[in-house]
Scaffold this motif. Sequence first.
Motif, mmCIF file in Angstrom:
data_model
loop_
_atom_site.group_PDB
_atom_site.id
_atom_site.type_symbol
_atom_site.label_atom_id
_atom_site.label_comp_id
_atom_site.label_asym_id
_atom_site.label_seq_id
_atom_site.Cartn_x
_atom_site.Cartn_y
_atom_site.Cartn_z
ATOM 1 N N PHE A 52 1.043 -1.302 0.537
ATOM 2 C CA PHE A 52 0.086 0.120 -0.193
ATOM 3 C C PHE A 52 1.011 1.554 0.002
ATOM 4 N N THR A 53 0.517 2.056 -0.594
ATOM 5 C CA THR A 53 1.389 3.559 -0.672
ATOM 6 C C THR A 53 0.621 4.441 -0.110
ATOM 7 N N THR A 54 -1.246 4.482 0.171
ATOM 8 C CA THR A 54 -2.025 5.389 0.726
ATOM 9 C C THR A 54 -2.547 4.471 2.155
ATOM 10 N N ALA A 55 -2.975 5.251 2.660
ATOM 11 C CA ALA A 55 -3.800 4.325 4.020
ATOM 12 C C ALA A 55 -4.871 3.974 3.761
ATOM 13 N N PRO A 56 -5.313 2.337 3.703
ATOM 14 C CA PRO A 56 -6.491 1.391 2.927
ATOM 15 C C PRO A 56 -7.599 1.927 4.317
ATOM 16 N N ARG A 57 -8.356 2.607 4.083
ATOM 17 C CA ARG A 57 -9.806 2.671 4.952
ATOM 18 C C ARG A 57 -10.389 2.187 4.619
ATOM 19 N N ILE A 58 -11.095 0.289 5.334
ATOM 20 C CA ILE A 58 -11.663 -0.502 5.578
ATOM 21 C C ILE A 58 -12.581 -1.064 5.602
ATOM 22 N N PHE A 111 2.218 10.643 8.130
ATOM 23 C CA PHE A 111 2.500 9.842 8.651
ATOM 24 C C PHE A 111 2.480 8.663 8.018
ATOM 25 N N PHE A 112 2.340 8.418 7.261
ATOM 26 C CA PHE A 112 1.823 7.071 6.994
ATOM 27 C C PHE A 112 3.072 6.108 6.612
#
Length: 438
Positions: free
Chosen positions: A3-9, A322-323
Amino acid sequence: MSFTTAPRIYCINPALVSHQGWPELLDHCAALGFDHVLLANALNLGRHAGVEDGPVLEELTAACAERDLRLLLDIVLDRVMPGDQLVDARPHWFEGKPSAVGTLPASGLPVAGDGVIRLRMADSAVQNGVLDLWRMRLQALLDAGVVGFVCNALAAVPTTLWQALMAETRSYCSSVSFLAWTPGSSATQLDPLTDAGFDAVFCSGAWWDYQATRYVREQDNLLGDATIIAFPETPFGPRLAGQLSLTDGPSRRRASLRALRFAAASGNGILIPMGFEFGLTVPLDTALTPAQYHSLCKEAEIELCDEIQQANRFLVDIGRYFFGAPVALLRSPGGGLALLQRSTRVGLGGQRDDSGRLFLLIVVNQDLYQAWQGDVEDIFIHIDDCVAHADLSDWHEDKTEPPSMPQGPLLLEAAEVKLWLARAAPLDAGNGDNRQAA
């Protein structure tokens, strides 16, 4: 693919959704700001009742794509439910031998205490067969539009099998994601999986008491460079209210908001179980009809949809800075507060100019019922040398005038989470580098 961005599941139990209810539920997910949906409750080696047939699954993935949602599926490799066709087709793959005992299922194979039949995963021939089976199954699911898989029972499957399955699947589709469900696994069980190649792992912050140091230590022990995803409430087992033995609405709401905001601030992604937004007390895997679940949501006394939207926006707008950055525990227990810090100096692609560094200070009132009041210096003395502090509600990227540091007494309501951004002082400002280790 990492992942390159924060997944929102958003985690869904498909048994709680009627065929006609999927469009409304997916609209709900998109409106809350999610970018992934996960179908949980893996049965029969990962097949889901009602969505395993190709055309139905393709319709679901198409409906997700129309709403900019990506579909994840839960998979389990080491067990099946009684009655699975694989038991009759490959009986030698399973533990135990046929028996005439009347309590055994028709297959003659013993059923474990959790109602499943386990595969003989220590047998190399069984491993090879499982690899071939799952390689074909995952390829078919990817063809249907699925983008990734949450892998359960990690320690029950040899690391070499996980590695081989992920490698062969990625050679078929390089963009596929593999997420490891790690809560409940010991450090000894996770050590062999450190370099297995999972894209993301799930941390157990939902069980943290905001005091013990084990939460931060656990993050250090999770799988290599995998993205760490937090969740405010586990999708498996008791809801947050049951976990904390909360019966009244106000305390349940405070606990839910604290868990939600802490998960968004501390993780590199978030997973929220279906029904959390309504403060449901019935576990996600409880046997309910879709109509019964719908009624529970309609009758709920708690509603957190706006707050979940805010949490997802935070991950997009602020969390991206902050990823990949770990959480450092600055102070806990004692004094009623948990203080944690994240910094952009780690995990964002190498050496950075100190003047461009950002810090995120996370302050949590540990008490679910009592407010905390103290001097603001008691908090900011713990953070690195900075020129500006700002509550996130008052910060945006293009703000030209740095806000002033909070002054005087500071109040945190019961179970409140406050977040501040801090920008490091330039090295030529005469401040030097007097940071202290947490």
